[in-house]
Design a protein around this motif. Sequence first.
Motif, short mmCIF file in Angstrom:
data_model
loop_
_atom_site.label_atom_id
_atom_site.label_comp_id
_atom_site.label_asym_id
_atom_site.label_seq_id
_atom_site.Cartn_x
_atom_site.Cartn_y
_atom_site.Cartn_z
N ASP A 190 45.38 -26.52 69.08
CA ASP A 190 44.43 -27.51 69.61
C ASP A 190 44.48 -28.80 68.79
O ASP A 190 44.50 -29.91 69.35
CB ASP A 190 43.01 -26.94 69.58
CG ASP A 190 42.80 -25.78 70.55
OD1 ASP A 190 43.60 -25.66 71.49
OD2 ASP A 190 41.85 -25.01 70.35
N VAL A 191 44.52 -28.65 67.47
CA VAL A 191 44.53 -29.82 66.59
C VAL A 191 45.79 -30.65 66.79
O VAL A 191 45.73 -31.87 66.97
CB VAL A 191 44.41 -29.39 65.11
CG1 VAL A 191 44.61 -30.59 64.18
CG2 VAL A 191 43.06 -28.74 64.84
N LEU A 192 46.94 -30.00 66.78
CA LEU A 192 48.21 -30.71 66.87
C LEU A 192 48.42 -31.33 68.25
O LEU A 192 48.91 -32.46 68.37
CB LEU A 192 49.37 -29.78 66.53
CG LEU A 192 49.41 -29.30 65.06
CD1 LEU A 192 50.54 -28.29 64.87
CD2 LEU A 192 49.59 -30.46 64.10
N MET A 193 48.07 -30.61 69.28
CA MET A 193 48.25 -31.16 70.62
C MET A 193 47.29 -32.32 70.88
O MET A 193 47.65 -33.29 71.56
CB MET A 193 48.07 -30.08 71.68
CG MET A 193 49.17 -29.02 71.65
SD MET A 193 50.85 -29.70 71.84
CE MET A 193 50.78 -30.36 73.50
N ASP A 194 46.09 -32.27 70.32
CA ASP A 194 45.18 -33.41 70.45
C ASP A 194 45.77 -34.63 69.74
O ASP A 194 45.54 -35.77 70.16
CB ASP A 194 43.81 -33.07 69.85
CG ASP A 194 42.92 -32.32 70.83
OD1 ASP A 194 43.31 -32.22 72.02
OD2 ASP A 194 41.86 -31.84 70.42
N GLY A 195 46.54 -34.39 68.69
CA GLY A 195 47.19 -35.49 67.99
C GLY A 195 48.28 -36.17 68.81
O GLY A 195 48.61 -37.33 68.56
N LEU A 196 48.84 -35.46 69.77
CA LEU A 196 49.87 -36.03 70.64
C LEU A 196 49.29 -36.62 71.91
O LEU A 196 49.97 -37.36 72.62
CB LEU A 196 50.90 -34.95 71.02
CG LEU A 196 51.83 -34.47 69.92
CD1 LEU A 196 52.72 -33.34 70.44
CD2 LEU A 196 52.70 -35.61 69.40
N ARG A 197 48.04 -36.31 72.20
CA ARG A 197 47.42 -36.79 73.43
C ARG A 197 47.18 -38.30 73.36
O ARG A 197 46.87 -38.86 72.31
CB ARG A 197 46.10 -36.07 73.65
CG ARG A 197 45.47 -36.34 75.01
CD ARG A 197 44.03 -35.88 75.02
NE ARG A 197 43.88 -34.46 74.97
CZ ARG A 197 43.78 -33.66 76.05
NH1 ARG A 197 43.84 -34.21 77.25
NH2 ARG A 197 43.60 -32.38 75.92
N SER A 198 47.31 -38.94 74.49
CA SER A 198 47.06 -40.38 74.59
C SER A 198 45.59 -40.67 74.32
O SER A 198 44.70 -39.99 74.86
CB SER A 198 47.43 -40.88 75.99
OG SER A 198 47.11 -42.24 76.14
N SER A 199 45.32 -41.65 73.46
CA SER A 199 43.94 -42.03 73.18
C SER A 199 43.90 -43.48 72.71
O SER A 199 44.81 -43.94 72.01
CB SER A 199 43.32 -41.12 72.12
OG SER A 199 44.00 -41.24 70.89
N GLN A 200 42.87 -44.18 73.10
CA GLN A 200 42.73 -45.57 72.70
C GLN A 200 42.38 -45.66 71.22
O GLN A 200 41.64 -44.84 70.69
CB GLN A 200 41.64 -46.26 73.53
CG GLN A 200 42.02 -46.45 74.99
CD GLN A 200 40.97 -47.27 75.72
OE1 GLN A 200 39.86 -47.46 75.23
NE2 GLN A 200 41.33 -47.76 76.90
N GLY A 201 42.96 -46.66 70.57
CA GLY A 201 42.64 -46.89 69.17
C GLY A 201 43.39 -46.01 68.19
O GLY A 201 43.14 -46.09 66.98
N ALA A 202 44.29 -45.15 68.68
CA ALA A 202 45.04 -44.28 67.77
C ALA A 202 46.02 -45.11 66.95
O ALA A 202 46.71 -45.98 67.48
CB ALA A 202 45.80 -43.22 68.56
N GLU A 203 46.06 -44.87 65.65
CA GLU A 203 47.00 -45.59 64.79
C GLU A 203 48.41 -45.09 65.04
O GLU A 203 48.63 -43.93 65.39
CB GLU A 203 46.63 -45.37 63.32
CG GLU A 203 45.30 -45.98 62.91
CD GLU A 203 45.03 -45.84 61.43
OE1 GLU A 203 45.94 -45.35 60.71
OE2 GLU A 203 43.94 -46.20 60.98
#
Length: 227
Positions: A190-203
Amino acid sequence: MSTPGQPKDPAAYAGPLSGRRAQAARNDHAILSAARTVFLQNPHAPVAAVATAAGVGISALYRRYPGKEQLLQKLCADGLRTFIAVAERHSDAQPDPFTALKEFVRGIVDADVHALTVKLAGTFTPTPELGELSARAGTLAQEIFNRAFEAGALRADADANDIPMVFEQLTAIRLRDEARTAALRHRYLDVLMDGLRSSQGAEALSAPPPSSQELGERWIAPDAIMD
């Protein structure tokens, strides 16, 4: 019942086997199951350790596998076939591309084939058959990734070669309690896949993904690498 990625129990084979063939099937199942366990702990272990763990004589092992090279090739081929089966099952099973990608990754992690594959990389000579299986596995994984990426579900700097790294990080989690191991792998999935998910403001990610060459080089034995 055999777990995914492990050799099928001969008791599950369709049709009756003669006494000798049934014994050979049981020996083969025991050898492959033991080999997975032994080589996960130490990929450089001798085949004698596999025979001991399997509870068979070394001659029985050599009748089936002439040497360690052939045994490792068989384990890797079985793992790739499992990978392909999981990828085919999840390629279009979910209407949402991100969910399809995540469930594909979950299926590979649950099958626990990637951990052994990485352990064995560079310890034996890949065969043409393994090359074909690997190419098929890579194509399927790329297609699942591309579908999610093209749908805008993944961050712009995500790359298909990030997925093998996710496999490795998750399958590195291994506790004595198998149920707890699976639960923690799912947590960090869950943690790693959320890190790959598109999101606004992600560095932006701090480093580029591994190249295909970097991933492939791990299958070259260290003494075969030339300066």
